[in-house]
Scaffold this motif. Structure first.
Motif, short mmCIF file in Angstrom:
data_model
loop_
_atom_site.label_atom_id
_atom_site.label_comp_id
_atom_site.label_asym_id
_atom_site.label_seq_id
_atom_site.Cartn_x
_atom_site.Cartn_y
_atom_site.Cartn_z
N VAL A 113 -132.95 -19.32 86.14
CA VAL A 113 -132.51 -20.06 87.33
C VAL A 113 -131.99 -21.39 86.82
CG1 VAL A 113 -133.20 -21.09 89.52
CG2 VAL A 113 -134.20 -18.91 88.79
N VAL A 114 -130.69 -21.63 87.03
CA VAL A 114 -130.04 -22.74 86.33
C VAL A 114 -128.94 -23.33 87.21
CG1 VAL A 114 -128.35 -21.23 85.22
CG2 VAL A 114 -129.00 -23.35 84.10
N SER A 115 -128.52 -24.56 86.90
CA SER A 115 -127.45 -25.21 87.64
C SER A 115 -126.10 -24.95 86.98
CB SER A 115 -127.68 -26.72 87.71
OG SER A 115 -127.45 -27.31 86.44
N ARG A 116 -125.05 -25.05 87.79
CA ARG A 116 -123.69 -24.98 87.26
C ARG A 116 -123.47 -26.09 86.24
NH1 ARG A 116 -118.82 -27.19 89.34
NH2 ARG A 116 -120.02 -29.12 89.32
N LYS A 117 -124.03 -27.26 86.52
CA LYS A 117 -123.82 -28.42 85.66
C LYS A 117 -124.21 -28.12 84.21
CE LYS A 117 -125.49 -33.15 84.98
NZ LYS A 117 -126.50 -32.91 83.93
N PHE A 118 -125.38 -27.52 84.01
CA PHE A 118 -125.82 -27.22 82.64
C PHE A 118 -124.90 -26.21 81.98
CE2 PHE A 118 -128.07 -24.42 79.71
CZ PHE A 118 -128.43 -25.34 78.73
N LEU A 119 -124.59 -25.12 82.69
CA LEU A 119 -123.74 -24.08 82.11
C LEU A 119 -122.35 -24.63 81.79
CD1 LEU A 119 -124.67 -21.00 84.32
CD2 LEU A 119 -125.41 -21.47 81.98
N HIS A 120 -121.82 -25.44 82.69
CA HIS A 120 -120.50 -26.01 82.48
C HIS A 120 -120.49 -26.90 81.24
CE1 HIS A 120 -116.78 -28.11 83.09
NE2 HIS A 120 -117.38 -29.25 83.39
N GLN A 121 -121.51 -27.75 81.10
CA GLN A 121 -121.56 -28.62 79.93
C GLN A 121 -121.77 -27.82 78.65
OE1 GLN A 121 -124.62 -31.44 81.07
NE2 GLN A 121 -123.08 -32.91 81.75
N SER A 142 -120.42 -30.40 75.81
CA SER A 142 -120.52 -31.78 76.28
C SER A 142 -121.55 -32.57 75.47
CB SER A 142 -120.90 -31.81 77.76
OG SER A 142 -121.20 -33.12 78.18
N SER A 143 -121.24 -33.83 75.21
CA SER A 143 -122.21 -34.71 74.55
C SER A 143 -123.27 -35.20 75.52
CB SER A 143 -121.48 -35.91 73.94
OG SER A 143 -120.84 -36.67 74.96
N GLN A 144 -123.10 -34.90 76.82
CA GLN A 144 -124.02 -35.37 77.84
C GLN A 144 -124.89 -34.25 78.40
OE1 GLN A 144 -121.91 -37.56 80.84
NE2 GLN A 144 -120.79 -38.78 79.38
N ILE A 145 -125.19 -33.27 77.59
CA ILE A 145 -125.97 -32.13 78.07
C ILE A 145 -127.46 -32.41 77.90
CG2 ILE A 145 -125.79 -30.89 75.86
CD1 ILE A 145 -125.64 -28.30 77.53
N PHE A 146 -128.17 -32.43 79.02
CA PHE A 146 -129.61 -32.66 79.03
C PHE A 146 -130.22 -31.77 80.10
CE2 PHE A 146 -127.72 -36.64 77.68
CZ PHE A 146 -128.50 -37.03 76.61
N SER A 151 -110.00 -30.19 78.62
CA SER A 151 -109.18 -29.01 78.38
C SER A 151 -109.13 -28.14 79.62
CB SER A 151 -109.75 -28.21 77.22
OG SER A 151 -111.02 -27.68 77.58
N ARG A 152 -108.24 -27.15 79.60
CA ARG A 152 -108.15 -26.23 80.74
C ARG A 152 -109.42 -25.37 80.82
NH1 ARG A 152 -103.62 -26.29 83.28
NH2 ARG A 152 -103.67 -24.20 84.15
N ILE A 153 -110.02 -25.06 79.67
CA ILE A 153 -111.30 -24.35 79.68
C ILE A 153 -112.34 -25.19 80.40
CG2 ILE A 153 -113.23 -23.63 78.21
CD1 ILE A 153 -111.08 -21.58 78.15
N TYR A 154 -112.31 -26.50 80.19
CA TYR A 154 -113.25 -27.43 80.84
C TYR A 154 -113.17 -27.29 82.35
CZ TYR A 154 -115.32 -31.95 82.13
OH TYR A 154 -116.10 -32.94 82.69
N ARG A 155 -111.98 -27.35 82.89
CA ARG A 155 -111.81 -27.29 84.35
C ARG A 155 -111.99 -25.87 84.88
NH1 ARG A 155 -113.45 -31.87 85.71
NH2 ARG A 155 -112.24 -33.59 84.88
N TYR A 156 -111.53 -24.89 84.10
CA TYR A 156 -111.65 -23.50 84.56
C TYR A 156 -113.11 -23.09 84.67
CZ TYR A 156 -110.93 -18.43 84.71
OH TYR A 156 -110.95 -17.12 85.09
N SER A 157 -113.92 -23.46 83.69
CA SER A 157 -115.33 -23.09 83.74
C SER A 157 -116.03 -23.78 84.91
CB SER A 157 -116.03 -23.46 82.43
OG SER A 157 -116.05 -24.85 82.22
N GLN A 158 -115.63 -25.01 85.20
CA GLN A 158 -116.21 -25.73 86.33
C GLN A 158 -115.93 -25.00 87.64
OE1 GLN A 158 -114.60 -29.67 86.95
NE2 GLN A 158 -116.51 -30.41 87.83
#
Length: 436
Positions: free
Chosen positions: A229-237, A242-246, A330-337
């Motif tokens: 059970v996880v958030s989109r935020k973690f998977l996206h980072q 991402s250097s801000q993954i916590f 990158s486009r991968i960055y936005r696409y995954s979001q």
């Protein structure tokens, strides 16, 4: 250069052909490394390349585009030279650049090693990003399949009630919304406002227990069918390194639960993004956030994912992602979001910059996600799916029952550490209460 617009995408027109979007800043979470240590061992921000006007990093200086510009503008080579001549000169310059950066890279490696030695707790995973990525590419072709479950609102509220109490959390969840996209009458001035900070109990991340309450509402009675059970935020980072993954992780039975970590306790209403969201929805989005709950199959792992949605298209109820200005990343960055939040449309807002403090919103463009990202590199996308699958597998293997583990990036290393004083994400009793 990152492509800003996909030329083949279908623009959904309006009478004015103008628009706006939001760019919400993502915050950094608390670390198992103290802020003082992190600041002491952080690397300085790169200067700007005088030739390309981009951050002057090693990766940038080694890029073919930068070296070619260096050869023509500085070394005086003619752009009419053959590709063979240019290739030979580029290789010579690459060796010079690698030697120039060698002391810096050695110093950075030493600082990262010193930083890692100060991690408090039992280190379960400590791997370089490149190593993890290379390991992941040895996997068989992995896939990712999202299935939409339902939509809900999360009300942050400004009062400081007992945010850990199940009944108070239930009051913050709403299954009826009017968060629809409305084209604003343009142009609109966006003026930064200092000091407009609004306290919120949950500024960005909703508690994990809320995802279970929503799942129950939409008919899911057995949470044990999920691996995570996880958030989109973690998977996206995770997808974009991402250097801000916590995030914290806890195993209860067969399920691993995650918790996003946000240090911020307020919103800055002077932010251009919040002003934009307000004029495009006529809703105070700092008080109410919309989310899609989805099942996402990542390789062999079935995840229950909660992903934020900026607003919805009223004609088909599909989620929309609002972005102000040029799309960063990158486009991968936005696409995954968009993919992980089950987004149907991307809205791009264009501004005219008056000065550093003032902008005028001049244009809104709306694109279907499938067409806007139709040129996404599928090989890159599959490589990132493999990488996410590999990391999720490592988390699954290393998070044991009865401990709280923190996953974060330190320099180029990803670490998973048993925290010393980590608060439980959930308990068996709270899960039972939420699902009954």
């Amino acid at each position: 250069m990152v492509s800003v617009l996909n030329k083949s995408a279908t623009l959904i027109p309006d009478d004015s052909g103008r628009g706006v979007a939001s760019h919400l800043a993502e915050g950094m979470g608390h670390s198992v490394v103290s802020d003082g240590i992190r600041k002491k061992f952080s690397m300085p921000q790169p200067e700007t390349c005088p030739l390309c006007h981009k951050p002057q990093t090693r990766e940038h200086e080694l890029s073919r585009k930068h070296i070619r510009r260096l050869l023509i503008d500085v070394r005086g080579m003619s752009s009419d030279n053959s590709k063979m001549v240019f290739d030979l000169e580029i290789e010579k310059e690459r060796k010079i650049i690698i030697d120039k950066w060698k002391p810096f890279m050695e110093a950075r490696k030493k600082k990262e090693e010193e930083l890692l030695q100060r991690v408090e707790g039992n280190v379960l995973i400590n791997k370089n990003y490149e190593t993890l990525f290379d390991e992941a590419q040895k996997l068989e072709t992995s896939n990712m399949e999202p299935t939409h479950i339902g939509t809900f609102l999360w009300r942050t509220h400004t009062e400081k009630d007992d945010v850990g109490d199940l009944e108070h959390i239930k009051k913050r969840i709403d299954f009826h919304h009017n968060l629809y996209f409305q084209r604003p009458e343009l142009p609109i001035p966006l003026i930064p406002k200092d000091g407009l900070l609004v306290d919120c109990a949950y500024p960005q991340a909703i508690p994990t227990i809320a995802s279970l309450l929503v799942a129950k509402h939409f008919g899911i009675s057995d949470i044990s069918k999920y691996d995570m059970v996880v958030s989109r935020k973690f998977l996206h980072q995770l997808f974009v390194n991402s250097s801000q993954i916590f995030a914290d992780f806890q195993r209860i039975g067969s399920v691993v639960y995650s918790r996003d970590i946000w240090p911020f306790v307020n919103f800055n209403l002077g932010d251009f993004g919040f002003q934009f969201e307000h004029v495009c929805t006529n809703v105070e989005t700092f008080v109410t956030k919309a989310y899609n709950l989805s099942e996402v199959k990542i390789g062999p792992f079935l995840c229950l994912v909660t992903g934020e949605v900026d607003c919805f298209m009223q004609t088909d109820e599909r989620g929309m992602e609002l972005k102000l200005g040029v799309l960063c990343g990158s486009r991968i960055y936005r696409y995954s979001q968009c993919f992980l939040s089950d987004i149907g449309y991307i809205v791009l807002g264009r501004c005219k910059e008056i000065d550093k403090q003032n902008r005028i919103l001049e244009r809104v463009d709306v694109y279907p996600v499938e067409e806007y990202f139709s040129d996404i590199d599928q090989n890159d996308w599959k490589a990132q799916i493999k990488y996410a699958t590999h990391v999720i597998n490592l988390i699954q293997q290393n998070v044991s029952e009865g401990v709280i583990c923190r996953f974060e990036r330190l320099g180029k290393h990803y670490t998973l550490v048993e925290t010393v004083t980590g608060e439980p994400i959930l308990t068996p009793d709270t899960i039972q209460a939420a699902m009954k």
